[in-house]
Design an enzyme around this catalytic site. Sequence first.
Site, mmCIF file in Angstrom:
data_model
loop_
_atom_site.group_PDB
_atom_site.id
_atom_site.type_symbol
_atom_site.label_atom_id
_atom_site.label_comp_id
_atom_site.label_asym_id
_atom_site.label_seq_id
_atom_site.Cartn_x
_atom_site.Cartn_y
_atom_site.Cartn_z
ATOM 1 C CG ASP A 92 -6.350 -2.761 -4.371
ATOM 2 O OD1 ASP A 92 -7.134 -1.851 -4.059
ATOM 3 O OD2 ASP A 92 -5.219 -2.875 -3.876
ATOM 4 C CB SER A 145 -0.960 -0.054 1.200
ATOM 5 O OG SER A 145 -1.996 0.875 1.066
ATOM 6 C CG HIS A 183 -5.685 -2.215 -0.449
ATOM 7 N ND1 HIS A 183 -4.679 -1.941 -1.343
ATOM 8 C CD2 HIS A 183 -5.299 -1.658 0.731
ATOM 9 C CE1 HIS A 183 -3.723 -1.234 -0.748
ATOM 10 N NE2 HIS A 183 -4.076 -1.058 0.514
#
Length: 351
Positions: free
Chosen positions: A298, A133, A327
């Site tokens: 995601d 991330s 995600h």
Amino acid sequence: MNGFPMDYELYELGDFKLQGGATLRGARLAYKTYGTLNAEKSNTIVYPTWYSGRHWDNEWLIGEGMALDPAKYFIIVPNMIGNGLSSSASNMPAPYNAGRFPNITFYDQVEAQHQLVAEHFGIETLALVTGWSMGAGQTYQWAVSYPDMVQRALPFCGSSKTSEHNFVFLEGVKAALQADAAFQNGFYTEQPTRGLRAVARVYAGWGFSQAFYWDRVYEHMGFSARLGLDLSFSSLEDFLVWYWEGHFLGQRDANDLLTQLWTWQHGDVGATPGFDGDHIKALQSIKAKLIALPARKDLYFCPEDEDYASQYIPNGEVRVIPGVWGHFAGSGDSPVDAAYIDSVAKELLDS
């Protein structure tokens, strides 16, 4: 510091000048190391933290027999400036405290980390930079800022430039937090818990995919290496309260979250000095062997974005993490996805 366990070290950055013009005086970078630096100083891996994460949240990818094996590598996990352990709104003295903490870019984050790596440890080459991330955003930034230093890069579930859709999603997170009357423009006396709970509810619809909820995966998520728990929830509401609200109420400061959110929203390797905002030119400068690992479902770091970016990276490649976790395939909470990420990291390190 803020009641956190002191299982980490603090590197004194001194008067740290930011890309936006402010100077953090007496700035500090919190970090933890795993393993031993070899005599050649050639076995270092840098593994930055993610949005709201701390170094211990990264430990699921570190261990004996894994790609990030402390018996082979010297692994440095730097905490992002703004995450509550490194210099942050929640721990800086006035006047740069609370709602006056300055904006931090990914470039700033990596410059601070580079000081630690190069000046404190005397390291000139990195075997790998990796992260999930926002950790992926820092991975890209490392590869652009120090192309001759970074040999390999493995950004997973992240991007080299935050998309407008991603920016808008984060506007919802920000608005939910700031709508709490207790927020008081960042100068609160107690954490705005209603806002933090609202953030959790907003985030819950984005962190996992539609298919994750359709299949009710939350009922039997399996063993989370990150949390050290077998995750199973008795209802959707149980999942929303325990997993999501519990996360954002877990010693996380509202201003710190907003600091990291601004960094995320403005992520763009093209903003690196020397590239004049040219994202493509910045990607073309990367020398590392880079494998991007987006997750198939995601909702805000889409595989299509990585496919687009990869065409401009000379040694770039894209692999897609399969499954329905979205995600959070990169969080360490999915046993299957954690094993997949580890296997690609092993392959990259062996190359």
